[in-house]
Motif scaffolding. Structure first.
Motif, PDB file in Angstrom:
ATOM      1  N   PRO A  10      58.472 -27.384  37.330  1.00 18.37           N
ATOM      2  CA  PRO A  10      59.277 -27.751  38.499  1.00 18.37           C
ATOM      3  C   PRO A  10      59.223 -29.258  38.778  1.00 18.37           C
ATOM      4  O   PRO A  10      58.184 -29.898  38.621  1.00 18.37           O
ATOM      5  CB  PRO A  10      58.638 -26.949  39.633  1.00 18.37           C
ATOM      6  N   ILE A  11      60.353 -29.794  39.185  1.00 14.90           N
ATOM      7  CA  ILE A  11      60.486 -31.229  39.439  1.00 14.90           C
ATOM      8  C   ILE A  11      59.765 -31.596  40.733  1.00 14.90           C
ATOM      9  O   ILE A  11      59.933 -30.936  41.759  1.00 14.90           O
ATOM     10  CB  ILE A  11      61.975 -31.621  39.497  1.00 14.90           C
ATOM     11  N   GLN A  12      58.978 -32.655  40.651  1.00 15.36           N
ATOM     12  CA  GLN A  12      58.222 -33.162  41.801  1.00 15.36           C
ATOM     13  C   GLN A  12      59.056 -34.223  42.517  1.00 15.36           C
ATOM     14  O   GLN A  12      59.008 -35.404  42.183  1.00 15.36           O
ATOM     15  CB  GLN A  12      56.877 -33.727  41.338  1.00 15.36           C
ATOM     16  N   THR A  13      59.808 -33.806  43.497  1.00 17.57           N
ATOM     17  CA  THR A  13      60.760 -34.672  44.187  1.00 17.57           C
ATOM     18  C   THR A  13      60.106 -35.937  44.740  1.00 17.57           C
ATOM     19  O   THR A  13      60.618 -37.043  44.564  1.00 17.57           O
ATOM     20  CB  THR A  13      61.439 -33.892  45.329  1.00 17.57           C
ATOM     21  N   ILE A  78      65.270 -40.753  37.037  1.00 14.39           N
ATOM     22  CA  ILE A  78      66.059 -39.553  36.740  1.00 14.39           C
ATOM     23  C   ILE A  78      65.181 -38.575  35.971  1.00 14.39           C
ATOM     24  O   ILE A  78      64.518 -38.954  35.004  1.00 14.39           O
ATOM     25  CB  ILE A  78      67.309 -39.874  35.892  1.00 14.39           C
ATOM     26  N   VAL A  79      65.205 -37.322  36.394  1.00 14.53           N
ATOM     27  CA  VAL A  79      64.462 -36.273  35.694  1.00 14.53           C
ATOM     28  C   VAL A  79      65.344 -35.031  35.601  1.00 14.53           C
ATOM     29  O   VAL A  79      66.062 -34.700  36.543  1.00 14.53           O
ATOM     30  CB  VAL A  79      63.120 -35.957  36.400  1.00 14.53           C
ATOM     31  N   HIS A  80      65.313 -34.389  34.432  1.00 17.08           N
ATOM     32  CA  HIS A  80      66.060 -33.140  34.228  1.00 17.08           C
ATOM     33  C   HIS A  80      65.087 -32.105  33.699  1.00 17.08           C
ATOM     34  O   HIS A  80      64.273 -32.395  32.830  1.00 17.08           O
ATOM     35  CB  HIS A  80      67.203 -33.348  33.229  1.00 17.08           C
ATOM     36  N   ARG A  81      65.177 -30.920  34.220  1.00 19.93           N
ATOM     37  CA  ARG A  81      64.300 -29.832  33.795  1.00 19.93           C
ATOM     38  C   ARG A  81      64.979 -29.010  32.707  1.00 19.93           C
ATOM     39  O   ARG A  81      66.193 -28.797  32.743  1.00 19.93           O
ATOM     40  CB  ARG A  81      63.971 -28.945  34.996  1.00 19.93           C
ATOM     41  N   ILE A  82      64.188 -28.538  31.749  1.00 16.43           N
ATOM     42  CA  ILE A  82      64.689 -27.628  30.724  1.00 16.43           C
ATOM     43  C   ILE A  82      63.865 -26.348  30.755  1.00 16.43           C
ATOM     44  O   ILE A  82      62.827 -26.283  31.411  1.00 16.43           O
ATOM     45  CB  ILE A  82      64.679 -28.266  29.318  1.00 16.43           C
ATOM     46  N   GLY A  83      64.353 -25.345  30.025  1.00 17.49           N
ATOM     47  CA  GLY A  83      63.714 -24.037  30.032  1.00 17.49           C
ATOM     48  C   GLY A  83      64.447 -23.122  30.989  1.00 17.49           C
ATOM     49  O   GLY A  83      65.537 -23.436  31.465  1.00 17.49           O
ATOM     50  N   PRO A  84      63.851 -21.959  31.297  1.00 16.04           N
ATOM     51  CA  PRO A  84      64.506 -21.027  32.218  1.00 16.04           C
ATOM     52  C   PRO A  84      64.374 -21.493  33.667  1.00 16.04           C
ATOM     53  O   PRO A  84      63.302 -21.922  34.082  1.00 16.04           O
ATOM     54  CB  PRO A  84      63.752 -19.713  31.989  1.00 16.04           C
ATOM     55  N   LEU A  85      65.476 -21.427  34.407  1.00 19.91           N
ATOM     56  CA  LEU A  85      65.486 -21.794  35.823  1.00 19.91           C
ATOM     57  C   LEU A  85      66.104 -20.663  36.633  1.00 19.91           C
ATOM     58  O   LEU A  85      67.139 -20.107  36.244  1.00 19.91           O
ATOM     59  CB  LEU A  85      66.284 -23.078  36.060  1.00 19.91           C
ATOM     60  N   LYS A  86      65.482 -20.359  37.763  1.00 20.14           N
ATOM     61  CA  LYS A  86      65.969 -19.318  38.663  1.00 20.14           C
ATOM     62  C   LYS A  86      66.958 -19.918  39.663  1.00 20.14           C
ATOM     63  O   LYS A  86      67.037 -21.136  39.827  1.00 20.14           O
ATOM     64  CB  LYS A  86      64.800 -18.693  39.431  1.00 20.14           C
ATOM     65  N   SER A  88      68.356 -21.452  42.791  1.00 24.16           N
ATOM     66  CA  SER A  88      67.818 -22.436  43.738  1.00 24.16           C
ATOM     67  C   SER A  88      66.798 -23.401  43.143  1.00 24.16           C
ATOM     68  O   SER A  88      66.400 -24.352  43.810  1.00 24.16           O
ATOM     69  CB  SER A  88      67.235 -21.777  44.993  1.00 24.16           C
ATOM     70  N   ASP A  89      66.354 -23.188  41.899  1.00 22.76           N
ATOM     71  CA  ASP A  89      65.465 -24.173  41.271  1.00 22.76           C
ATOM     72  C   ASP A  89      66.202 -25.502  41.121  1.00 22.76           C
ATOM     73  O   ASP A  89      67.425 -25.532  40.941  1.00 22.76           O
ATOM     74  CB  ASP A  89      65.027 -23.715  39.877  1.00 22.76           C
ATOM     75  N   ILE A  90      65.449 -26.595  41.149  1.00 22.16           N
ATOM     76  CA  ILE A  90      66.028 -27.919  40.914  1.00 22.16           C
ATOM     77  C   ILE A  90      66.155 -28.127  39.406  1.00 22.16           C
ATOM     78  O   ILE A  90      65.168 -28.039  38.676  1.00 22.16           O
ATOM     79  CB  ILE A  90      65.168 -29.036  41.525  1.00 22.16           C
ATOM     80  N   ALA A  91      67.369 -28.420  38.957  1.00 26.71           N
ATOM     81  CA  ALA A  91      67.624 -28.690  37.540  1.00 26.71           C
ATOM     82  C   ALA A  91      67.585 -30.184  37.248  1.00 26.71           C
ATOM     83  O   ALA A  91      67.161 -30.600  36.175  1.00 26.71           O
ATOM     84  CB  ALA A  91      68.978 -28.116  37.131  1.00 26.71           C
ATOM     85  N   VAL A  92      68.047 -30.991  38.188  1.00 33.80           N
ATOM     86  CA  VAL A  92      68.106 -32.439  37.982  1.00 33.80           C
ATOM     87  C   VAL A  92      67.817 -33.153  39.294  1.00 33.80           C
ATOM     88  O   VAL A  92      68.183 -32.667  40.363  1.00 33.80           O
ATOM     89  CB  VAL A  92      69.484 -32.868  37.406  1.00 33.80           C
ATOM     90  N   LEU A  93      67.139 -34.285  39.176  1.00 34.14           N
ATOM     91  CA  LEU A  93      66.875 -35.139  40.335  1.00 34.14           C
ATOM     92  C   LEU A  93      67.207 -36.570  39.947  1.00 34.14           C
ATOM     93  O   LEU A  93      66.826 -37.038  38.870  1.00 34.14           O
ATOM     94  CB  LEU A  93      65.410 -35.061  40.759  1.00 34.14           C
ATOM     95  N   ILE A  94      67.937 -37.227  40.828  1.00 36.09           N
ATOM     96  CA  ILE A  94      68.257 -38.644  40.659  1.00 36.09           C
ATOM     97  C   ILE A  94      67.846 -39.347  41.943  1.00 36.09           C
ATOM     98  O   ILE A  94      68.316 -38.984  43.024  1.00 36.09           O
ATOM     99  CB  ILE A  94      69.763 -38.863  40.415  1.00 36.09           C
ATOM    100  N   ALA A  95      66.968 -40.323  41.825  1.00 33.52           N
ATOM    101  CA  ALA A  95      66.565 -41.129  42.977  1.00 33.52           C
ATOM    102  C   ALA A  95      66.989 -42.567  42.708  1.00 33.52           C
ATOM    103  O   ALA A  95      66.695 -43.115  41.644  1.00 33.52           O
ATOM    104  CB  ALA A  95      65.059 -41.052  43.191  1.00 33.52           C
ATOM    105  N   VAL A  96      67.706 -43.143  43.659  1.00 34.40           N
ATOM    106  CA  VAL A  96      68.165 -44.525  43.536  1.00 34.40           C
ATOM    107  C   VAL A  96      67.860 -45.244  44.840  1.00 34.40           C
ATOM    108  O   VAL A  96      68.230 -44.769  45.913  1.00 34.40           O
ATOM    109  CB  VAL A  96      69.686 -44.620  43.262  1.00 34.40           C
ATOM    110  N   SER A  97      67.195 -46.389  44.720  1.00 34.18           N
ATOM    111  CA  SER A  97      67.010 -47.230  45.897  1.00 34.18           C
ATOM    112  C   SER A  97      67.747 -48.541  45.673  1.00 34.18           C
ATOM    113  O   SER A  97      67.953 -48.974  44.537  1.00 34.18           O
ATOM    114  CB  SER A  97      65.524 -47.492  46.169  1.00 34.18           C
ATOM    115  N   SER A  98      68.162 -49.130  46.777  1.00 31.75           N
ATOM    116  CA  SER A  98      68.863 -50.411  46.724  1.00 31.75           C
ATOM    117  C   SER A  98      68.699 -51.104  48.072  1.00 31.75           C
ATOM    118  O   SER A  98      68.300 -50.473  49.055  1.00 31.75           O
ATOM    119  CB  SER A  98      70.348 -50.207  46.404  1.00 31.75           C
TER     120      SER A  98
END
Length: 150
Positions: A10-13, A78-86, A88-98
């Motif tokens: 699971p992605i650690q937001t 940027i992080v993308h998860r692979i494997g089986p996801l249920k 509501s699981d997070i598949a991709v996270l993109i964090a951008v600061s400016s």
């Protein structure tokens, strides 16, 4: 944690958001893409993602470079998860600061569009009545297409 990575857990937001924090940044935009239950009228049971990891991480870093060129001063993770996801699981996270919110929003939207265009990630949608592999996250369930729901 790497700045641009493919993971199986699971992605650690918070880790990825915190990576982009900087005293010079006035905005952080975090996008999380989740597994949804319904797509084009078809009920999804779960998804399975696969990736060519070395190339996928290289392409994620390339997207980060593109963002830094278009929106100087941004910090991207940027992080993308692979494997089986249920559902509501997070598949991709993109964090951008400016320094300003407008650039963070624009860069974040650019990132998700580019991920779908250039990153070698494939998903298998598993439905109640079958499954289909979709390359580069594009494609449609045959029944949905036949019903004109594309």
């Amino acid at each position: 944690m790497k700045q641009f990575e493919i993971v199986t857990e699971p992605i650690q937001t918070e880790q990825h958001r915190d990576f982009t924090l900087n005293p010079h940044q006035g905005a952080v935009v975090v996008f999380t893409g989740h597994v949804r239950e319904w797509t084009k009228g078809i009920r999804t049971e779960h998804l399975e993602y696969e990736a060519y990891i070395p190339m996928a991480e290289k392409k994620l870093a390339q997207i980060g470079d593109e963002i830094n060129e278009q929106w100087p001063g941004t910090i991207v993770s940027i992080v993308h998860r692979i494997g089986p996801l249920k559902i509501s699981d997070i598949a991709v996270l993109i964090a951008v600061s400016s320094p300003h919110r407008k650039d963070a929003y624009a860069a974040n939207e650019y990132a998700i569009d580019r991920i779908k265009e250039v990153v070698p990630i494939w998903k298998k949608e598993i439905w109640e009545d079958g499954a289909e592999w979709i390359g580069h996250q594009r494609g449609y369930h045959d029944d949905a297409v036949e019903r004109g729901q594309n």
